[in-house]
Design a protein around this motif. Sequence first.
Motif, PDB file in Angstrom:
ATOM      1  N   GLN A 119      -9.103  21.127  39.760  1.00  0.00           N
ATOM      2  CA  GLN A 119      -8.166  20.429  40.636  1.00  0.00           C
ATOM      3  C   GLN A 119      -7.954  21.199  41.923  1.00  0.00           C
ATOM      4  O   GLN A 119      -7.905  22.435  41.919  1.00  0.00           O
ATOM      5  CB  GLN A 119      -6.815  20.243  39.942  1.00  0.00           C
ATOM      6  CG  GLN A 119      -6.869  19.337  38.729  1.00  0.00           C
ATOM      7  CD  GLN A 119      -5.488  19.039  38.168  1.00  0.00           C
ATOM      8  OE1 GLN A 119      -4.481  19.526  38.660  1.00  0.00           O
ATOM      9  NE2 GLN A 119      -5.438  18.228  37.126  1.00  0.00           N
ATOM     10  N   ALA A 160      -7.164  16.343  44.681  1.00  0.00           N
ATOM     11  CA  ALA A 160      -8.544  16.040  44.322  1.00  0.00           C
ATOM     12  C   ALA A 160      -8.823  16.617  42.948  1.00  0.00           C
ATOM     13  O   ALA A 160      -8.277  17.676  42.579  1.00  0.00           O
ATOM     14  CB  ALA A 160      -9.512  16.616  45.348  1.00  0.00           C
ATOM     15  N   TYR A 162     -11.915  16.925  39.531  1.00  0.00           N
ATOM     16  CA  TYR A 162     -13.211  16.689  38.889  1.00  0.00           C
ATOM     17  C   TYR A 162     -13.032  16.969  37.408  1.00  0.00           C
ATOM     18  O   TYR A 162     -12.538  18.038  37.024  1.00  0.00           O
ATOM     19  CB  TYR A 162     -14.290  17.598  39.468  1.00  0.00           C
ATOM     20  CG  TYR A 162     -15.595  17.546  38.688  1.00  0.00           C
ATOM     21  CD1 TYR A 162     -16.472  16.489  38.848  1.00  0.00           C
ATOM     22  CD2 TYR A 162     -15.920  18.550  37.773  1.00  0.00           C
ATOM     23  CE1 TYR A 162     -17.654  16.430  38.132  1.00  0.00           C
ATOM     24  CE2 TYR A 162     -17.102  18.499  37.054  1.00  0.00           C
ATOM     25  CZ  TYR A 162     -17.969  17.441  37.240  1.00  0.00           C
ATOM     26  OH  TYR A 162     -19.134  17.372  36.519  1.00  0.00           O
ATOM     27  N   GLN A 163     -13.419  16.027  36.553  1.00  0.00           N
ATOM     28  CA  GLN A 163     -13.308  16.182  35.104  1.00  0.00           C
ATOM     29  C   GLN A 163     -14.622  15.806  34.448  1.00  0.00           C
ATOM     30  O   GLN A 163     -15.250  14.811  34.828  1.00  0.00           O
ATOM     31  CB  GLN A 163     -12.196  15.301  34.540  1.00  0.00           C
ATOM     32  CG  GLN A 163     -10.794  15.657  35.011  1.00  0.00           C
ATOM     33  CD  GLN A 163      -9.752  14.733  34.430  1.00  0.00           C
ATOM     34  OE1 GLN A 163      -9.967  13.523  34.319  1.00  0.00           O
ATOM     35  NE2 GLN A 163      -8.608  15.278  34.037  1.00  0.00           N
ATOM     36  N   ARG A 164     -15.014  16.593  33.447  1.00  0.00           N
ATOM     37  CA  ARG A 164     -16.214  16.279  32.677  1.00  0.00           C
ATOM     38  C   ARG A 164     -15.943  16.587  31.199  1.00  0.00           C
ATOM     39  O   ARG A 164     -15.634  17.725  30.849  1.00  0.00           O
ATOM     40  CB  ARG A 164     -17.414  17.064  33.167  1.00  0.00           C
ATOM     41  CG  ARG A 164     -18.730  16.573  32.561  1.00  0.00           C
ATOM     42  CD  ARG A 164     -19.925  17.259  33.185  1.00  0.00           C
ATOM     43  NE  ARG A 164     -21.168  16.672  32.729  1.00  0.00           N
ATOM     44  CZ  ARG A 164     -21.801  15.664  33.329  1.00  0.00           C
ATOM     45  NH1 ARG A 164     -21.294  15.158  34.449  1.00  0.00           N
ATOM     46  NH2 ARG A 164     -22.926  15.171  32.860  1.00  0.00           N
ATOM     47  N   TYR A 182     -17.297  11.511  33.078  1.00  0.00           N
ATOM     48  CA  TYR A 182     -16.860  12.321  34.217  1.00  0.00           C
ATOM     49  C   TYR A 182     -16.070  11.468  35.197  1.00  0.00           C
ATOM     50  O   TYR A 182     -16.276  10.253  35.311  1.00  0.00           O
ATOM     51  CB  TYR A 182     -18.035  13.025  34.904  1.00  0.00           C
ATOM     52  CG  TYR A 182     -18.921  12.146  35.747  1.00  0.00           C
ATOM     53  CD1 TYR A 182     -18.597  11.855  37.072  1.00  0.00           C
ATOM     54  CD2 TYR A 182     -20.115  11.629  35.239  1.00  0.00           C
ATOM     55  CE1 TYR A 182     -19.407  11.067  37.860  1.00  0.00           C
ATOM     56  CE2 TYR A 182     -20.933  10.834  36.015  1.00  0.00           C
ATOM     57  CZ  TYR A 182     -20.582  10.560  37.333  1.00  0.00           C
ATOM     58  OH  TYR A 182     -21.392   9.768  38.114  1.00  0.00           O
ATOM     59  N   SER A 183     -15.160  12.125  35.890  1.00  0.00           N
ATOM     60  CA  SER A 183     -14.319  11.459  36.879  1.00  0.00           C
ATOM     61  C   SER A 183     -14.202  12.345  38.115  1.00  0.00           C
ATOM     62  O   SER A 183     -14.039  13.567  37.998  1.00  0.00           O
ATOM     63  CB  SER A 183     -12.919  11.177  36.325  1.00  0.00           C
ATOM     64  OG  SER A 183     -12.967  10.321  35.211  1.00  0.00           O
ATOM     65  N   ILE A 184     -14.268  11.721  39.258  1.00  0.00           N
ATOM     66  CA  ILE A 184     -14.041  12.383  40.542  1.00  0.00           C
ATOM     67  C   ILE A 184     -13.019  11.542  41.291  1.00  0.00           C
ATOM     68  O   ILE A 184     -13.192  10.322  41.423  1.00  0.00           O
ATOM     69  CB  ILE A 184     -15.330  12.505  41.366  1.00  0.00           C
ATOM     70  CG1 ILE A 184     -16.385  13.315  40.610  1.00  0.00           C
ATOM     71  CG2 ILE A 184     -15.046  13.156  42.720  1.00  0.00           C
ATOM     72  CD1 ILE A 184     -17.739  13.328  41.286  1.00  0.00           C
ATOM     73  N   ASN A 197     -11.857   6.898  43.771  1.00  0.00           N
ATOM     74  CA  ASN A 197     -12.196   7.356  42.422  1.00  0.00           C
ATOM     75  C   ASN A 197     -13.603   6.934  42.029  1.00  0.00           C
ATOM     76  O   ASN A 197     -14.047   5.828  42.354  1.00  0.00           O
ATOM     77  CB  ASN A 197     -11.219   6.792  41.395  1.00  0.00           C
ATOM     78  CG  ASN A 197      -9.840   7.387  41.498  1.00  0.00           C
ATOM     79  OD1 ASN A 197      -8.985   6.836  42.194  1.00  0.00           O
ATOM     80  ND2 ASN A 197      -9.620   8.500  40.833  1.00  0.00           N
ATOM     81  N   ASP A 246     -15.574   6.841  38.337  1.00  0.00           N
ATOM     82  CA  ASP A 246     -15.465   7.010  36.889  1.00  0.00           C
ATOM     83  C   ASP A 246     -16.762   6.556  36.239  1.00  0.00           C
ATOM     84  O   ASP A 246     -17.306   5.494  36.595  1.00  0.00           O
ATOM     85  CB  ASP A 246     -14.298   6.180  36.329  1.00  0.00           C
ATOM     86  CG  ASP A 246     -12.960   6.612  36.884  1.00  0.00           C
ATOM     87  OD1 ASP A 246     -12.501   7.703  36.534  1.00  0.00           O
ATOM     88  OD2 ASP A 246     -12.377   5.848  37.679  1.00  0.00           O
TER      89      ASP A 246
END
Length: 275
Positions: free
Chosen positions: A46, A58, A60-62, A92-94, A133, A135
């Motif tokens: 984050q 902002a 980023y998740q994985r 994943y998400s941005i 976003n 996703d």
Amino acid sequence: KIAPAGALDLGLVFNHKWLGLGFSLGLPSGKESDSTKGKTTKFDLQLNIYSKRVVVDALYQRYKGFYISNPGDFSNWDSTTIFPQLPNMENYSIGASAYYIFNYKKFSYKAAYVRNEVQNKSAGSLLVGPFFNIDAAEAPNGFVPQELTGAVQDTFDISHFSSISYGLAVGYTYSVVIKKKVFMNFSLVPGLGIKNIETSLNGERRASKNGAAARISYRFAMGYEHRWFLLGLTAQGSQGNIEIDNFAFMPSSGVIRLFVAKRLDVLKKEKVAFK
């Protein structure tokens, strides 16, 4: 509902003036949870920029490894000792959002979430700004575990989806301050925009569609402020809504943090107070 296993993460957060950077990794959930729900590997990153007038977030998740938390809703699954699992499913998400703080002369976002400023009186502000976003999720053998019936697999026959959404969000934030020591903040920011979503099965495109996108972000903070130390809790999250044909996706993320901090060399001339 497709959910990750394990609820606890270990992370590190760095804040300096207007800049914040944090990351976290999922902690082992134990042998009993691994056999019941499987394993999930997590990585969260984050970035936060909090100035007097603008808030930028902002992320980023994985994640890899999921399970079906409600198999009994659409099959004859009555076991509570093991759930259908998707160990090879990846998600994943941005995302990014930016808000303008209209009442920046009386309200401080940093006072609630960074704590390098002090807001002495209760105040709130309208928040307006764009969001963006991406996703996506992919499972080599499809989104339905093999343990479930073929009828369920035929209904939800996809192995990949991806979505891009963007739009404008309008919300409100308010901080309650009690005797300059106890504080609470509530923020709710819904947004509307445009999305493009694609689904596929084994590399073959199933559907592609443009349409309206809805997303909501929320935050909560509370704590006790002292000259030399502070303690409190912060929570934040967001949820989207993606629909295409007979599929419905609601990608969401959230985090809760408990903190205890000690102030070092605090000088009056360095503290900024919002009155």
